[in-house]
Design a protein around this motif. Structure first.
Motif, PDB file in Angstrom:
ATOM      1  N   PHE A 194       2.955  -0.303  -9.742  1.00 52.86           N
ATOM      2  CA  PHE A 194       4.286  -0.624 -10.250  1.00 52.86           C
ATOM      3  C   PHE A 194       4.576   0.199 -11.494  1.00 52.86           C
ATOM      4  O   PHE A 194       3.766   0.263 -12.411  1.00 52.86           O
ATOM      5  CB  PHE A 194       4.389  -2.120 -10.593  1.00 52.86           C
ATOM      6  N   ILE A 199       7.751   0.396  -7.051  1.00 51.51           N
ATOM      7  CA  ILE A 199       6.452   0.812  -6.535  1.00 51.51           C
ATOM      8  C   ILE A 199       6.401   2.332  -6.460  1.00 51.51           C
ATOM      9  O   ILE A 199       7.254   2.969  -5.855  1.00 51.51           O
ATOM     10  CB  ILE A 199       6.172   0.221  -5.142  1.00 51.51           C
ATOM     11  N   CYS A 202       3.505   4.447  -3.140  1.00 52.37           N
ATOM     12  CA  CYS A 202       3.006   3.324  -2.373  1.00 52.37           C
ATOM     13  C   CYS A 202       2.553   3.749  -0.986  1.00 52.37           C
ATOM     14  O   CYS A 202       3.303   4.417  -0.269  1.00 52.37           O
ATOM     15  CB  CYS A 202       4.113   2.295  -2.261  1.00 52.37           C
ATOM     16  N   GLY A 243       0.324  -6.229   1.173  1.00 51.79           N
ATOM     17  CA  GLY A 243       1.212  -6.125   0.016  1.00 51.79           C
ATOM     18  C   GLY A 243       0.594  -6.760  -1.212  1.00 51.79           C
ATOM     19  O   GLY A 243       0.577  -6.187  -2.300  1.00 51.79           O
ATOM     20  N   ARG A 244       0.048  -7.968  -1.028  1.00 55.65           N
ATOM     21  CA  ARG A 244      -0.548  -8.671  -2.171  1.00 55.65           C
ATOM     22  C   ARG A 244      -1.802  -7.954  -2.671  1.00 55.65           C
ATOM     23  O   ARG A 244      -2.032  -7.833  -3.863  1.00 55.65           O
ATOM     24  CB  ARG A 244      -0.931 -10.095  -1.754  1.00 55.65           C
ATOM     25  N   ARG A 247      -0.599  -3.505  -2.386  1.00 53.88           N
ATOM     26  CA  ARG A 247       0.786  -3.037  -2.573  1.00 53.88           C
ATOM     27  C   ARG A 247       1.174  -2.009  -1.520  1.00 53.88           C
ATOM     28  O   ARG A 247       1.849  -1.018  -1.790  1.00 53.88           O
ATOM     29  CB  ARG A 247       0.986  -2.469  -3.979  1.00 53.88           C
ATOM     30  N   ARG A 249       3.113  -1.308   2.036  1.00 55.19           N
ATOM     31  CA  ARG A 249       4.212  -1.882   2.819  1.00 55.19           C
ATOM     32  C   ARG A 249       3.941  -1.714   4.321  1.00 55.19           C
ATOM     33  O   ARG A 249       3.359  -0.718   4.741  1.00 55.19           O
ATOM     34  CB  ARG A 249       5.535  -1.213   2.442  1.00 55.19           C
TER      35      ARG A 249
END
Ligand code: NAI
Length: 324
Positions: A194, A199, A202, A243-244, A247, A249
């Motif tokens: 971040f 992001i 990513c 994602g958690r 990070r 997608r």
């Protein structure tokens, strides 16, 4: 550096995988490909002989480069999964005299011969785990993972006539194959960071699905409709988990009908294309490039808040309630 993408499921220049590769290459990504073993030889030979050169042309006039092609069979996760008949199958074991030696090495070897890369496969290096390992050894990491493959041996049978074996095979090749690929590639995917709550860099992943997961499409049988439903559900759950933790997608494109090799094998693709032309809000043929371009958007920072989504690229056909 530009982003590096691994695209699983390219064996010719007709399918969605190829179009996605082109759009990503046009956006500056380095392209690595995973090709199903039975199709590997002909794909590699055609590529080398320039058979795809016309369709390799990018918008700026240059040719798409595929840095490396990896043999892959996405129904196997680990070495122990490969059954005996596959191990001894010629198409998998390779037919050259090199094979025995390489089988002994139990490793995938890309050997430079006459300035060309010759791919010699062994059944041990085609499994998801080993392919990810090979990519790690060769390149260290990737940024983008694309799953553009499906297989259902009983696809032409209605669901009520599908055997357990055929149903599970469809799920294995078309749904779990994605779970397995992502699971094994995540450790080498660049995690997102971040920066000012956006992001950056990513890692991102994508698959291809079909509306038969949620609406009745007679002819898309053999458990393939079930497989796409699983793929879409898994997209949401994996978006949460990846994602958690990383990070990363995870999205899927619900694409309209395209006359690819896989689709032609199902047998009703021309009818589906005609149906779409007649009934979709946009009455034009869907080009694979339109799916490719959406893929390029989805894996780019422009889509930094999109994850767990099913994105329709189908001329709007999904929005229709009745055919008119
Ligand atoms: P395609 O024939 O270009 O791609 C399918 C690929 O899957 C082939 O390269 C095949 O070699 C590979 N494959 C099959 N079993 C495999 C395995 N066990 N391990 C590794 N690779 C394997 O055809 P298409 O249509 O472009 O398919 C790509 C994706 O798009 C699939 O997920 C398909 O379901 C999806 N899709 C296609 C639509 C269409 O109308 N063509 C519509 C909506 C989604």
């Amino acid at each position: 550096r530009g982003k590096r993408a691994f695209i699983a499921g390219i064996a010719d220049d007709n399918g969605y995988g190829w179009a996605i590769a082109k759009s990503l290459a046009a956006a500056g990504a380095e392209i690595l490909v995973g090709t199903w073993v039975p199709a590997l030889n002909i794909f590699e030979t055609s590529l080398r002989r320039g058979k795809f050169d016309e369709s390799r042309v990018l918008p700026d006039g240059s040719l798409m480069e595929i840095t490396k092609v990896y043999p892959l069979d996405a129904v196997f996760d680990n070495l122990e999964d490969v059954p005996e008949d596959i191990k001894t199958n010629k198409r998998y074991a390779g037919s050259s005299k090199w094979t025995v030696q390489f089988l002994k090495l139990k490793r995938f070897v890309g050997a430079g011969i006459g300035g060309q890369i010759a791919f010699l496969t062994s059944p041990w290096n085609i499994v998801c785990l080993e392919v990810a390992e090979s990519v790690k050894q060769d390149f260290g990491s990737i940024d983008i993972l694309v799953h553009s493959l499906a297989n259902g041996p009983e696809v032409s049978k209605p669901l009520l006539e599908t055997s357990r074996k055929g149903y599970l095979a469809a799920l294995s090749a078309s749904s779990y194959s994605y779970v397995s690929l992502l699971k094994h590639f995540i450790p080498i995917m660049n995690p997102g960071m971040f920066l000012h709550s956006i992001i950056q860099q990513c890692g991102s992943s994508l698959s291809l699905t079909y509306i038969a997961s949620e609406r009745i499409i007679p002819g898309y049988g053999g458990g393939m409709s079930s497989a796409k439903a699983a793929l879409e559900s898994d997209t949401r759950v994996m978006a949460f988990e990846a994602g958690r933790k990383h990070r990363i997608r995870v999205n899927t494109i619900s694409a309209g009908p395209l006359g690819s090799r896989a689709a032609k094998a199902i047998g009703f693709i021309d009818t589906m294309i005609e149906y779409s032309l007649a009934n979709a809000p946009l009455q034009k043929e869907l080009s694979a490039d339109e799916v490719g371009n959406t893929a390029a958007f989805l894996v780019s920072p422009l889509a930094s808040a999109i994850t767990g989504a099913v994105i329709y690229v189908d001329n709007g056909l999904n929005a229709m309630g009745v055919g008119v």
